[in-house]
Design an enzyme around this catalytic site. Structure first.
Site, PDB file in Angstrom:
ATOM      1  N   THR A 118       0.859  -1.183   0.000  1.00 18.11           N
ATOM      2  CA  THR A 118       0.000   0.000   0.000  1.00 18.11           C
ATOM      3  C   THR A 118       0.895   1.233   0.000  1.00 18.11           C
ATOM      4  O   THR A 118       1.905   1.284   0.727  1.00 18.11           O
ATOM      5  CB  THR A 118      -1.010  -0.008   1.173  1.00 18.11           C
ATOM      6  OG1 THR A 118      -1.865   1.131   1.037  1.00 18.11           O
ATOM      7  CG2 THR A 118      -0.329   0.036   2.535  1.00 18.11           C
ATOM      8  N   GLU A 119       0.565   2.204  -0.855  1.00 14.96           N
ATOM      9  CA  GLU A 119       1.514   3.286  -1.142  1.00 14.96           C
ATOM     10  C   GLU A 119       1.763   4.205   0.048  1.00 14.96           C
ATOM     11  O   GLU A 119       2.719   4.969   0.035  1.00 14.96           O
ATOM     12  CB  GLU A 119       1.094   4.080  -2.387  1.00 14.96           C
ATOM     13  CG  GLU A 119      -0.279   4.696  -2.357  1.00 14.96           C
ATOM     14  CD  GLU A 119      -1.317   3.808  -3.034  1.00 14.96           C
ATOM     15  OE1 GLU A 119      -1.218   2.567  -2.916  1.00 14.96           O
ATOM     16  OE2 GLU A 119      -2.238   4.365  -3.669  1.00 14.96           O
ATOM     17  N   ASN A 120       0.917   4.140   1.064  1.00 12.19           N
ATOM     18  CA  ASN A 120       1.203   4.950   2.242  1.00 12.19           C
ATOM     19  C   ASN A 120       2.250   4.316   3.153  1.00 12.19           C
ATOM     20  O   ASN A 120       2.530   4.854   4.220  1.00 12.19           O
ATOM     21  CB  ASN A 120      -0.086   5.269   3.011  1.00 12.19           C
ATOM     22  CG  ASN A 120      -0.862   4.034   3.387  1.00 12.19           C
ATOM     23  OD1 ASN A 120      -1.119   3.170   2.548  1.00 12.19           O
ATOM     24  ND2 ASN A 120      -1.209   3.916   4.643  1.00 12.19           N
TER      25      ASN A 120
END
Lengths: 220, 211
Positions: B45-47
Site C-alpha cells: 500500500t503506497e502509504n
C-alpha cells in the site's frame, strides 16, 4: 547540549505570516495534530501549506483553511475534504496538484540538494501541461522541480533529547522526508527519552534534521 | 457470487506465487479474497506498508495501520513499514509486480482515465499516475458500463487520461480484454456473457480471439 525541547506554544511562535509549511501525515494518520491546533490558536495567516491532504472538515489543517488562513495548498489528494473544493471555487485558495510520487520525490530532492528530476508520472496527461519534457530511452519524462519550505511540522513516535526520531507503523508516511526539506523542523512526539536509549540501528531520522521537539499532551 | 466478486476472482487468477501487488479502491480490494490455493502474494500500500493483512476485528483497530483508502488494515508476519518516498521509489522503479485498479474509462489503446471527472474541479490524483507508469503489470477491474448503461470501454476517452502507458489486461463482468500493440483483443467471455452483448455494450474497436 543544545536544548531542543520546547513547549508547543514556543515552538509554533517561530512561524510567521506568509511562511511555507510542510505538514506530515496521510490524511490524519501521522499528522502533527497538536502542532496544527496550536498554529490555529496562534493565528498565523497567508500560509502556503505543502501536505498530501488538507485534513478533514473540522479537523487538522482543514481548521486553518476554514478560518481563511491558507493561501495556497500543494499536495496530491484534496478530494476527500469538500472544504478544499468550496474554497477553490470561491477563489479563496490556490491549489497545486501533483502525482503523489512526484510530490514526495520533489520534497526528497529539496532536502537532498537536487534541483529537479525527470519522472514518467503524469507524462501525456493534464498535470504535465506546460511542463518541460524529455525523451529518455524512448519514453517521455516530465521535469519536476524540488520543493522546500520555511517550516516542517512532523509527527514521530519517539525522540531522544538530541532529536533522533523513530515513527510508528503507517504514521511514518511523509514525515521523515519533510524533516529533510525545511529550514525549521518541529517534531511532535509521543515520548522523549534520554540520549543513548534509542537503538542506533532503528533510528529513521538522525538528529541533525530536527530543530525542535514537542512532547504531545494528549493520549496517542 | 455477485458481479464484483466474479470480476475480482478472475483478476486473482492472474497473480503468481510471490507477486508484490498493489490493490486500488473498490473491486480490486476484493481480489485478496479469491487467491488460488498455494499462491501467496504480498500486498503493497503506497502509504508505506508491504504485507497488508485483512481488515481488523472490531476492537482490534490500530489507528496507525491504514491502507491507501485510509481504512484500518492489519499487518502480516514479514511485513515492513517505510516512508512515502521509498514507497513511490518501489512503484516507479518497477518493484511492484502487479497493480490492480479501477477505471472510469479505457480507450481503444488500453489507456486509462481514472482520476478526474470533467466539469468538477480537479482536486485529487493520489498515486494513480505513479502506479500506472511504474507497476510491472497493470490490470483494470471495472463494471463494463456506467450506472446509466454508457460504455466505459470507448474509442477515445472523453475524460482526462491518467497515463500515456496502456494497461495490460481489462476485466469486466462481461469480458476479458488483452491489450496489445495493435489495440484491444477480446480473449474471454465471462460466464453467461455473449459476444453480441459485449459488442453492443462496448464503444471501442476490438479484435476477437476467443480460446
Amino acid at each position: 547540549m543544545k536544548q531542543k525541547i520546547l513547549s508547543k506554544s514556543d515552538a509554533i511562535a517561530r512561524i510567521r505570516d506568509g511562511m511555507s509549511i510542510m505538514v506530515g501525515g496521510f490524511g490524519l494518520v501521522g499528522a502533527p495534530l497538536e502542532l496544527i491546533d496550536e498554529l490555529y490558536r496562534q493565528g498565523q495567516k497567508d500560509l502556503t501549506v505543502i501536505s498530501n491532504n488538507v485534513g478533514e472538515p473540522g479537523k487538522g489543517l482543514s481548521r486553518l483553511l476554514e478560518a481563511g488562513r491558507i493561501r495556497k495548498a500543494i499536495g496530491s489528494y484534496f478530494t476527500s475534504n469538500p472544504v478544499v473544493g468550496e474554497h477553490v471555487l470561491a477563489g479563496k485558495l490556490e491549489v497545486e496538484l501533483m502525482p503523489q510520487g512526484t510530490f514526495v520525490e520533489a520534497i526528497r530532492a529539496g532536502g537532498a540538494g537536487i534541483g529537479g528530476f525527470y519522472t514518467r508520472a503524469s507524462a501525456g496527461t493534464l498535470l504535465a501541461e506546460g511542463k518541460e519534457t524529455r525523451v529518455i530511452g524512448g519514453q517521455t519524462y516530465v521535469l519536476e522541480y524540488a520543493l522546500t519550505a520555511d517550516v516542517a511540522l512532523i509527527r514521530a513516535h519517539k525522540a531522544d533529547r538530541l532529536g533522533n526520531l523513530v515513527y510508528r507503523k503507517t504514521a511514518r508516511n511523509f514525515n521523515p522526508v519533510m524533516a529533510t526539506a525545511a529550514k525549521l523542523v518541529i517534531a511532535e512526539v509521543d515520548e522523549i527519552v534520554e540520549v543513548g536509549q534509542m537503538d542506533p540501528e532503528v533510528i529513521v531520522t538522525p538528529h541533525l534534521y530536527v530543530d525542535i521537539i514537542v512532547q504531545r499532551e494528549g493520549a496517542t | 457470487m455477485d458481479r464484483k466478486h466474479r470480476i475480482a476472482a478472475r483478476a486473482a487468477q492472474e497473480l503468481r506465487d510471490g507477486d508484490v501487488v498493489n490493490l486500488g479502491v473498490g473491486i480490486p480490494t476484493r481480489v485478496a479474497d479469491h487467491l488460488p490455493p498455494g499462491v501467496d502474494v504480498y500486498l503493497h500500500t503506497e502509504n508505506g506498508l508491504l504485507g497488508v493483512g485483512p481488515a481488523p476485528k472490531p476492537g482490534e483497530v490500530d489507528p496507525d495501520v491504514v491502507n491507501a483508502s485510509k481504512l484500518p488494515v492489519t499487518q502480516t508476519p514479514g511485513c515492513s513499514f517505510f516512508a512515502s518516498d521509498l514507497s513511490f521509489s518501489m512503484i516507479r522503479g518497477g518493484h511492484v509486480d502487479v497493480a490492480i485498479l479501477g477505471a472510469l474509462q479505457v480507450d481503444a489503446q488500453g489507456r486509462v482515465a481514472n482520476w478526474s471527472v470533467p466539469g468538477a474541479t480537479v482536486l485529487g490524483v493520489g498515486g494513480a499516475m505513479d502506479l500506472l507508469v511504474g507497476a510491472g503489470r497493470v490490470i483494470v477491474t471495472m463494471s463494463h458500463t456506467t450506472r446509466d448503461g454508457q460504455p466505459k470501454i470507448v474509442q477515445n476517452a472523453s475524460l482526462p487520461l491518467t497515463a500515456d502507458r496502456p494497461v495490460d489486461l481489462v476485466i469486466t463482468e462481461l469480458a476479458v480484454f488483452q491489450v496489445t500493440e495493435t489495440g484491444l483483443v477480446l480473449t474471454e467471455l465471462m460466464p453467461g456473457a455473449t459476444l453480441e452483448e459485449v459488442r453492443r455494450r462496448t464503444a471501442a474497436e476490438f479484435r476477437v480471439q476467443l480460446a
